[in-house]
Design a protein around this motif. Sequence first.
Motif, short mmCIF file in Angstrom:
data_model
loop_
_atom_site.label_atom_id
_atom_site.label_comp_id
_atom_site.label_asym_id
_atom_site.label_seq_id
_atom_site.Cartn_x
_atom_site.Cartn_y
_atom_site.Cartn_z
N ILE A 1 29.56 68.23 26.17
CA ILE A 1 28.26 68.90 26.04
C ILE A 1 28.33 69.99 24.97
CG2 ILE A 1 26.59 70.38 27.21
CD1 ILE A 1 27.15 68.81 29.76
N SER A 2 29.40 70.78 25.01
CA SER A 2 29.55 71.85 24.03
C SER A 2 29.64 71.29 22.61
CB SER A 2 30.82 72.68 24.34
OG SER A 2 30.71 73.30 25.60
N ASN A 3 30.40 70.23 22.45
CA ASN A 3 30.52 69.62 21.12
C ASN A 3 29.20 68.99 20.68
OD1 ASN A 3 33.20 70.31 20.68
ND2 ASN A 3 33.99 68.48 21.67
N PHE A 4 28.47 68.41 21.63
CA PHE A 4 27.16 67.83 21.31
C PHE A 4 26.19 68.92 20.83
CE2 PHE A 4 22.85 66.56 22.47
CZ PHE A 4 22.77 65.30 21.91
N ILE A 5 26.13 70.02 21.59
CA ILE A 5 25.23 71.13 21.22
C ILE A 5 25.62 71.71 19.87
CG2 ILE A 5 24.39 73.41 21.88
CD1 ILE A 5 23.38 71.18 23.67
N ALA A 6 26.95 71.90 19.66
CA ALA A 6 27.41 72.46 18.39
C ALA A 6 27.06 71.53 17.23
CB ALA A 6 28.92 72.69 18.45
N ASN A 7 27.18 70.23 17.45
CA ASN A 7 26.84 69.27 16.41
C ASN A 7 25.36 69.32 16.06
OD1 ASN A 7 25.85 66.38 15.60
ND2 ASN A 7 28.03 66.36 15.16
N VAL A 8 24.52 69.36 17.08
CA VAL A 8 23.07 69.42 16.86
C VAL A 8 22.69 70.72 16.15
CG1 VAL A 8 20.82 69.54 17.99
CG2 VAL A 8 22.56 67.93 18.83
N ARG A 9 23.30 71.81 16.61
CA ARG A 9 22.97 73.12 16.01
C ARG A 9 23.37 73.14 14.54
NH1 ARG A 9 25.66 76.00 19.25
NH2 ARG A 9 23.97 76.49 20.69
N TYR A 10 24.55 72.61 14.22
CA TYR A 10 25.00 72.62 12.83
C TYR A 10 24.13 71.73 11.95
CZ TYR A 10 27.73 71.51 8.69
OH TYR A 10 28.11 71.30 7.39
N ARG A 11 23.83 70.54 12.42
CA ARG A 11 23.15 69.57 11.56
C ARG A 11 21.66 69.88 11.38
NH1 ARG A 11 23.09 64.74 14.06
NH2 ARG A 11 22.72 63.57 12.14
N PHE A 12 21.05 70.52 12.39
CA PHE A 12 19.60 70.70 12.33
C PHE A 12 19.14 72.16 12.21
CE2 PHE A 12 20.12 66.56 14.27
CZ PHE A 12 19.13 65.80 13.66
N LEU A 13 19.99 73.15 12.61
CA LEU A 13 19.51 74.52 12.68
C LEU A 13 20.31 75.52 11.86
CD1 LEU A 13 18.85 74.66 16.54
CD2 LEU A 13 17.17 74.25 14.73
N ALA A 14 21.64 75.35 11.77
CA ALA A 14 22.50 76.37 11.19
C ALA A 14 22.19 76.59 9.70
CB ALA A 14 23.97 75.99 11.36
#
Length: 532
Positions: free
Chosen positions: A442-455
């Motif tokens: 879950i943590s890796n999924f959230i981090a991936n989404v945050r990096y690709r779409f928000l960061a």
Amino acid sequence: MGSNNIRMPPQIRTLTLHGGENKEETLYRLEKETLSPQDVSSVSTLSGHVNSVKRQEANIYNVKQGGHKKRVLLIDSLFYSLLANAGWTLRFNLGPSLHAYPVRIFCNHPRDKIEKFNRDHYHEYFLENQTGSKVDRHDVYAEVNILMAGSFNYYFTIDDSENNACGSGYFLVDPTISVGDINDDEEIQLDCIQCQTVLTKCLGPFEEWENRLRVSKESGYNLIHFTPIQELGESNSAYSLRDQRHLSPVYSPGSRKYTYDDVEGLVKKMAREWKVLSLTDIVLNHSATDSPWLQEHPECAYNLTNSPHLKPAYMMDRTFANFSNERIEQCLREIVLPALKLQEFYLLDIPDILKKFKYGIEENRYITSSKPQLQIIQDPEYRRNQCQIDLDTALRLFNTDRPGVMNRQQRIDTCCDDLKKKLIELNNHKLDEINDHINTAISNFIANVRYRFLADDGPKLGTVTVKEPLMHNYFAQPADFIGKLDYEESCMYGEKACYIMACNGWVMGDDPLRNFAEPVFDFLLDLALYYH
């Protein structure tokens, strides 16, 4: 050699081998002296300390003893650099502490140019001296005439044997590289290489390559490294090949279809006229997910037939692939992943095991062998609720006398109750492990989404689409395998499973030489793999 070394006659490089005064101490340490006409203090560290002193030879290595005989030999990290095809000789000298021993030296460098190199074939190089005396060993040496480039191993013994190595190492022979035409060739040494990497997929149509590569030549580079020039897969990653056999068609947008022959002509022109060398990657173990070859030979990938331990990771991957919701983390923890029941791939079916245990008691099952303690035995096919225990071990540990019971049935029930407590304990321990994996995923999924779409430092992809989902898939499968999660799970078993294949990638901060898909690792389950 390098810019800090001077080639000097008689073109001999010397390795001095030392034994220890204490015969029980045979751990070898490496001490390197880089010899040049200048006095330079400590320059670098290898497996010992490295110093420069003024002497009229290029390099001397001293191998010293100390430590315990059964320890790993640190001399294995030794390297020694020479020029190839220049008539150089590598000379082995004995240090004072080895003069009393019957030293024999072996090396796998070929004896002549006709002999084919075989890394496992060693020649003995006999010790000799200038005077021919068999008594005086103070100036004995063995010489290896350098005939070809490459990495070569040597070892020596001190008990007159052939195989009981007392020390070993390797030396590197640099190749001699020539550029230019046959009448005006120029020798380039490795230390003089100035290399630029170009992303071949960004060079455009092949007819435009020459002008764009000329920029590198005019900038002073004498070597151009091309990323793979073959046809790339749907991800367009420079190292993800759809067809390893053909030049990518993107370089032939017009009517003319370019081939490897055209590329060969260009690189030959670069070497002949520009004096610029070329190299490219041979990538045989990176295939795109849409490669037809993989469908013909699925056994070449880590699939769910040859690697059934990946089935839980595949279900995790498909769960994320089918998921899209604004309240991602809450939904994952409370709705999506609980419905997956991932633990069923790893836990014991307690009622079924108790039934088998009770039957074993009632039939007075004969115990052939057992283990010290009870453990969960993972189902090799990773089916749900199919993990087992060793029944003989359970009968030995729990089918015991029960003081105070009134009858046989009560004793059996008491044995079953005690085993049930142990099975619950084993399941709870395994459940904790699974929850750790789920939390990590879950943590890796959230981090991936945050990096690709928000960061701010990410690509900020914007809208979630079929092409750009919240999370890229870690597994590849045929299009007709994709559907509801229950249907996708059914494809994990039987003949279809071999077409579900794990994608290649990297684990940040981990050893790149480790195989991330092996059963001992859970990188795919944890969504810890990075690829592009």
